[in-house]
Design a protein around this motif. Structure first.
Motif, PDB file in Angstrom:
ATOM      1  N   SER A   1      -8.481 -33.428 -15.391  1.00  0.00           N
ATOM      2  CA  SER A   1      -7.363 -32.514 -15.643  1.00  0.00           C
ATOM      3  C   SER A   1      -6.126 -33.263 -16.111  1.00  0.00           C
ATOM      4  O   SER A   1      -5.397 -32.795 -16.994  1.00  0.00           O
ATOM      5  CB  SER A   1      -7.029 -31.735 -14.366  1.00  0.00           C
ATOM      6  OG  SER A   1      -8.108 -30.914 -13.975  1.00  0.00           O
ATOM      7  N   SER A   2      -5.885 -34.445 -15.544  1.00  0.00           N
ATOM      8  CA  SER A   2      -4.711 -35.229 -15.941  1.00  0.00           C
ATOM      9  C   SER A   2      -4.839 -35.713 -17.385  1.00  0.00           C
ATOM     10  O   SER A   2      -3.853 -35.713 -18.132  1.00  0.00           O
ATOM     11  CB  SER A   2      -4.526 -36.426 -15.003  1.00  0.00           C
ATOM     12  OG  SER A   2      -5.545 -37.392 -15.194  1.00  0.00           O
TER      13      SER A   2
ATOM     14  N   ALA B   1      -4.284 -32.666 -19.621  1.00  0.00           N
ATOM     15  CA  ALA B   1      -2.854 -32.318 -19.609  1.00  0.00           C
ATOM     16  C   ALA B   1      -2.054 -33.280 -20.493  1.00  0.00           C
ATOM     17  O   ALA B   1      -1.183 -32.850 -21.255  1.00  0.00           O
ATOM     18  CB  ALA B   1      -2.309 -32.342 -18.183  1.00  0.00           C
TER      19      ALA B   1
ATOM     20  N   ILE C   1       0.142 -32.196 -23.713  1.00  0.00           N
ATOM     21  CA  ILE C   1       1.579 -32.500 -23.721  1.00  0.00           C
ATOM     22  C   ILE C   1       1.957 -33.308 -24.959  1.00  0.00           C
ATOM     23  O   ILE C   1       2.961 -33.021 -25.624  1.00  0.00           O
ATOM     24  CB  ILE C   1       1.965 -33.257 -22.434  1.00  0.00           C
ATOM     25  CG1 ILE C   1       1.911 -32.302 -21.233  1.00  0.00           C
ATOM     26  CG2 ILE C   1       3.358 -33.873 -22.552  1.00  0.00           C
ATOM     27  CD1 ILE C   1       1.925 -32.994 -19.888  1.00  0.00           C
TER      28      ILE C   1
ATOM     29  N   LEU D   1      -2.231 -25.526 -20.090  1.00  0.00           N
ATOM     30  CA  LEU D   1      -1.354 -26.432 -19.347  1.00  0.00           C
ATOM     31  C   LEU D   1      -0.913 -25.800 -18.027  1.00  0.00           C
ATOM     32  O   LEU D   1      -0.889 -26.462 -16.991  1.00  0.00           O
ATOM     33  CB  LEU D   1      -0.133 -26.776 -20.208  1.00  0.00           C
ATOM     34  CG  LEU D   1       0.658 -28.025 -19.821  1.00  0.00           C
ATOM     35  CD1 LEU D   1      -0.210 -29.268 -19.945  1.00  0.00           C
ATOM     36  CD2 LEU D   1       1.894 -28.165 -20.695  1.00  0.00           C
TER      37      LEU D   1
ATOM     38  N   ALA E   1      -1.698 -27.029 -14.117  1.00  0.00           N
ATOM     39  CA  ALA E   1      -0.643 -27.154 -13.107  1.00  0.00           C
ATOM     40  C   ALA E   1      -0.970 -26.353 -11.852  1.00  0.00           C
ATOM     41  O   ALA E   1      -0.562 -26.725 -10.748  1.00  0.00           O
ATOM     42  CB  ALA E   1       0.688 -26.698 -13.686  1.00  0.00           C
TER      43      ALA E   1
ATOM     44  N   VAL F   1      -0.508 -34.882 -10.439  1.00  0.00           N
ATOM     45  CA  VAL F   1      -0.824 -34.280 -11.740  1.00  0.00           C
ATOM     46  C   VAL F   1      -0.080 -32.955 -11.908  1.00  0.00           C
ATOM     47  O   VAL F   1       0.486 -32.672 -12.968  1.00  0.00           O
ATOM     48  CB  VAL F   1      -2.344 -34.056 -11.890  1.00  0.00           C
ATOM     49  CG1 VAL F   1      -2.654 -33.311 -13.191  1.00  0.00           C
ATOM     50  CG2 VAL F   1      -3.093 -35.378 -11.852  1.00  0.00           C
TER      51      VAL F   1
ATOM     52  N   THR G   1       3.105 -31.703 -14.770  1.00  0.00           N
ATOM     53  CA  THR G   1       2.493 -30.715 -15.676  1.00  0.00           C
ATOM     54  C   THR G   1       3.238 -29.391 -15.604  1.00  0.00           C
ATOM     55  O   THR G   1       3.507 -28.758 -16.639  1.00  0.00           O
ATOM     56  CB  THR G   1       1.005 -30.498 -15.327  1.00  0.00           C
ATOM     57  OG1 THR G   1       0.305 -31.748 -15.411  1.00  0.00           O
ATOM     58  CG2 THR G   1       0.361 -29.505 -16.291  1.00  0.00           C
TER      59      THR G   1
ATOM     60  N   HIS H   1       5.276 -27.701 -18.605  1.00  0.00           N
ATOM     61  CA  HIS H   1       4.853 -26.358 -19.006  1.00  0.00           C
ATOM     62  C   HIS H   1       6.059 -25.441 -19.133  1.00  0.00           C
ATOM     63  O   HIS H   1       6.222 -24.707 -20.126  1.00  0.00           O
ATOM     64  CB  HIS H   1       3.863 -25.796 -17.982  1.00  0.00           C
ATOM     65  CG  HIS H   1       3.437 -24.391 -18.259  1.00  0.00           C
ATOM     66  ND1 HIS H   1       3.868 -23.317 -17.505  1.00  0.00           N
ATOM     67  CD2 HIS H   1       2.641 -23.873 -19.229  1.00  0.00           C
ATOM     68  CE1 HIS H   1       3.342 -22.208 -17.991  1.00  0.00           C
ATOM     69  NE2 HIS H   1       2.603 -22.512 -19.029  1.00  0.00           N
TER      70      HIS H   1
END
Length: 206
Positions: free
Chosen positions: A18-19, A22, A26, A110, A114, A164, A168, A172
């Motif tokens: 997930s990181s 993300a 980003i 995103l 989060a 994370v 995020t 977002h």
């Protein structure tokens, strides 16, 4: 670092995944949502000068349309300007719907990252504590190493999930606000174009 990830258990895999996702989103959004790319400075003045001088060819319109989201909206308005003010406004609104959809691209993903990463961390906490209490039932409280391992797994996944989720979530919200600002600017520029084309205001691009 690897030992820390390993100590966190299998739930560290989706958290790390997930990181990475993300970070990719980003980076892409920072590049795509640059003000100069979405709303180029002086575009409206340039377009009006071409229209006024009769140099606005289909090829120029195609280039303007491809260069920026504002250009796409402006060209959509110009293509229907001969059909009256309302038709021109409707064409601009239709083009703007497509543009806004593109500007908001990946923001839902995103936001989802989060939201789910703290939950993954919490799940890791629960699993770690289950292991601790299971070992207590089997071995009692005498084996400190086993207890420490379960507690460590619980804390590591929680910390990773929050690490994370927090940046995020902040980014977002930042991108959502930036999209709103860009949309407002494009709306103002579009209204200005409609009024100038139909002689409802003086030519002023300040």
């Amino acid at each position: 670092m690897f030992e820390l990830i390993q100590a966190g258990g299998w739930l560290m895999v989706p958290i790390i995944g997930s990181s990475i996702l993300a970070l990719a989103i980003i980076t892409e959004r920072f590049i795509t949502l640059r003000y100069s790319r979405v709303v180029p400075r002086g575009l409206l003045a340039q377009v009006w000068e071409l229209v006024r001088s009769g140099e606005m060819t289909p090829e120029r319109m195609r280039i303007i349309k491809q260069e920026s989201p504002l250009g796409l909206i402006v060209v959509a308005g110009l293509n229907s300007s001969s059909h009256g003010r309302e038709v021109m406004k409707e064409s601009i609104q239709e083009a703007a719907t497509v543009v806004v959809h593109e500007l908001e691209r990946f923001l839902n993903s995103l936001g989802t990252i989060a939201a789910i990463t703290p939950l993954l961390g919490l799940l890791g906490t629960v699993i770690g504590m289950i292991k601790v209490f299971t070992e207590i039932m089997i071995q009692g409280t005498g084996n400190a190493n086993v207890l420490a391992g379960g507690i460590s797994e619980a804390l590591i996944t929680t910390a990773a999930g929050l690490s994370v989720a927090i940046p995020t979530l902040v980014l977002h919200r930042y991108f959502q606000r930036k999209v709103d600002t860009l949309v407002l600017t494009m709306e103002q520029e579009s209204i200005k174009l409609v009024e100038i084309v139909h002689g409802e205001r003086d030519v002023d691009f300040r």
